[in-house]
Design a protein around this motif. Structure first.
Motif, short mmCIF file in Angstrom:
data_model
loop_
_atom_site.label_atom_id
_atom_site.label_comp_id
_atom_site.label_asym_id
_atom_site.label_seq_id
_atom_site.Cartn_x
_atom_site.Cartn_y
_atom_site.Cartn_z
N UNK A 108 1.71 -1.93 0.52
CA UNK A 108 -0.12 -0.17 -0.11
C UNK A 108 0.58 1.85 -0.32
N UNK A 109 1.93 1.19 0.59
CA UNK A 109 3.24 1.92 0.92
C UNK A 109 3.47 2.68 -0.57
N UNK A 110 3.41 1.76 -1.17
CA UNK A 110 4.30 1.62 -2.56
C UNK A 110 3.60 1.21 -3.86
N UNK A 111 1.74 1.61 -3.08
CA UNK A 111 0.75 2.22 -3.85
C UNK A 111 0.57 1.36 -5.44
N UNK A 112 0.72 -0.17 -5.02
CA UNK A 112 1.09 -1.00 -4.91
C UNK A 112 -0.39 -1.76 -4.29
N UNK A 113 -0.91 -3.63 -5.51
CA UNK A 113 -2.48 -4.58 -4.64
C UNK A 113 -1.55 -4.94 -3.50
N UNK A 114 -2.20 -5.06 -2.38
CA UNK A 114 -1.81 -5.41 -1.34
C UNK A 114 -1.75 -6.83 -1.43
N UNK A 115 -3.61 -7.29 -1.85
CA UNK A 115 -3.61 -8.68 -1.68
C UNK A 115 -2.25 -9.42 -2.37
N UNK A 116 -2.05 -9.33 -3.10
CA UNK A 116 -1.12 -9.79 -4.28
C UNK A 116 0.15 -10.31 -3.90
N UNK A 117 0.06 -9.07 -3.04
CA UNK A 117 1.90 -9.25 -2.46
C UNK A 117 1.32 -10.34 -0.99
N UNK A 118 0.36 -10.40 -0.67
CA UNK A 118 -0.03 -11.29 0.40
C UNK A 118 -0.51 -12.74 0.33
N UNK A 119 -0.91 -12.97 -1.04
CA UNK A 119 -0.54 -13.64 -1.74
C UNK A 119 0.78 -14.74 -1.99
N UNK A 120 1.62 -13.94 -2.52
CA UNK A 120 2.54 -14.84 -2.80
C UNK A 120 3.06 -14.51 -1.44
N UNK A 121 3.53 -13.96 -0.72
CA UNK A 121 4.72 -13.84 0.81
C UNK A 121 3.20 -15.89 1.27
N UNK A 122 1.93 -16.08 1.39
CA UNK A 122 1.30 -17.01 1.59
C UNK A 122 2.16 -18.34 1.14
N UNK A 123 2.30 -17.71 -0.11
CA UNK A 123 2.48 -18.77 -1.20
C UNK A 123 4.12 -19.48 -0.74
N UNK A 124 5.25 -18.43 -0.31
CA UNK A 124 6.55 -18.72 0.07
C UNK A 124 6.20 -19.25 1.16
N UNK A 125 5.40 -18.92 2.19
CA UNK A 125 5.26 -19.66 3.60
C UNK A 125 4.87 -20.81 3.94
N UNK A 126 4.27 -21.24 2.85
CA UNK A 126 4.10 -22.67 1.97
C UNK A 126 4.60 -23.65 1.71
N UNK A 127 5.50 -22.76 0.98
CA UNK A 127 6.93 -23.69 0.54
C UNK A 127 7.82 -24.23 1.48
N UNK A 128 7.86 -23.00 2.27
CA UNK A 128 9.10 -23.64 2.99
C UNK A 128 8.31 -24.17 4.24
N UNK A 129 7.29 -24.50 4.80
CA UNK A 129 6.66 -24.75 5.67
C UNK A 129 6.65 -26.44 4.65
N UNK A 130 6.70 -26.84 3.45
CA UNK A 130 6.19 -28.07 3.03
C UNK A 130 8.43 -28.24 2.95
N UNK A 131 9.06 -27.51 2.54
CA UNK A 131 10.08 -27.73 2.48
C UNK A 131 10.95 -28.26 3.49
N UNK A 132 10.81 -27.31 4.88
CA UNK A 132 11.31 -28.07 6.50
C UNK A 132 10.50 -29.04 7.28
N UNK A 133 9.28 -29.55 6.47
CA UNK A 133 9.30 -30.94 6.94
C UNK A 133 10.26 -32.27 5.97
N UNK A 134 10.26 -31.90 4.75
CA UNK A 134 11.04 -32.73 4.21
C UNK A 134 11.96 -33.14 4.36
#
Length: 129
Positions: A40-66
């Motif tokens: 929001x501070x950089x005038x872009x879409x917060x939904x897309x930024x959160x979506x990408x961060x959530x995906x990175x968190x999921x990938x990191x969670x699966x990789x940690x388990x592996x």
């Protein structure tokens, strides 16, 4: 950006007594919130930024388990996984990778809303007196 900014917070949360926090979970929630604020501070879409961060968190969670499973299997003399366990792991990993971005989207949207609310309170109108 939010994923990197959430790592110090994740480290503190995992050191707390009786904490069940994980790095992937903190990136998925706190990282997505911070990503929404930055977006929001950089005038872009917060939904897309959160979506990408959530995906990175999921990938990191699966990789940690592996990595955890592989390191414990290498250090002990356990038998190979049966087919049912492998199928369950693949389906559970797919589910995590599908649900984590939804959590990230929600937290990114909340972060964007908080940033808009705080920014609107800082600016005053021309006839403030």
């Amino acid at each position: 950006m939010g994923a990197l900014a959430s790592l110090p917070v994740a480290a503190v949360l995992t050191w707390l007594p009786n904490s069940e926090a994980t790095i992937g979970g903190c990136i998925m929630t706190i990282g997505a919130f911070i990503a929404g604020v930055i977006a929001v501070i950089r005038s872009t879409d917060p939904d897309g930024a959160g979506l990408r961060a959530g995906f990175l968190g999921g990938v990191l969670g699966v990789l940690t388990f592996i990595v955890t499973v592989v390191s414990t299997a290498a250090s002990s003399t356990t038998a190979a996984w049966p087919l049912s366990r492998v199928v369950f792991f693949v389906l559970a990993s797919g589910t995590i990778l599908c649900i984590a971005p939804v959590f990230g989207l929600g937290f990114g949207r909340v972060g964007g809303w908080v940033a808009n609310t705080v920014a609107s309170r800082w600016t005053t109108g021309a006839n403030a007196s």
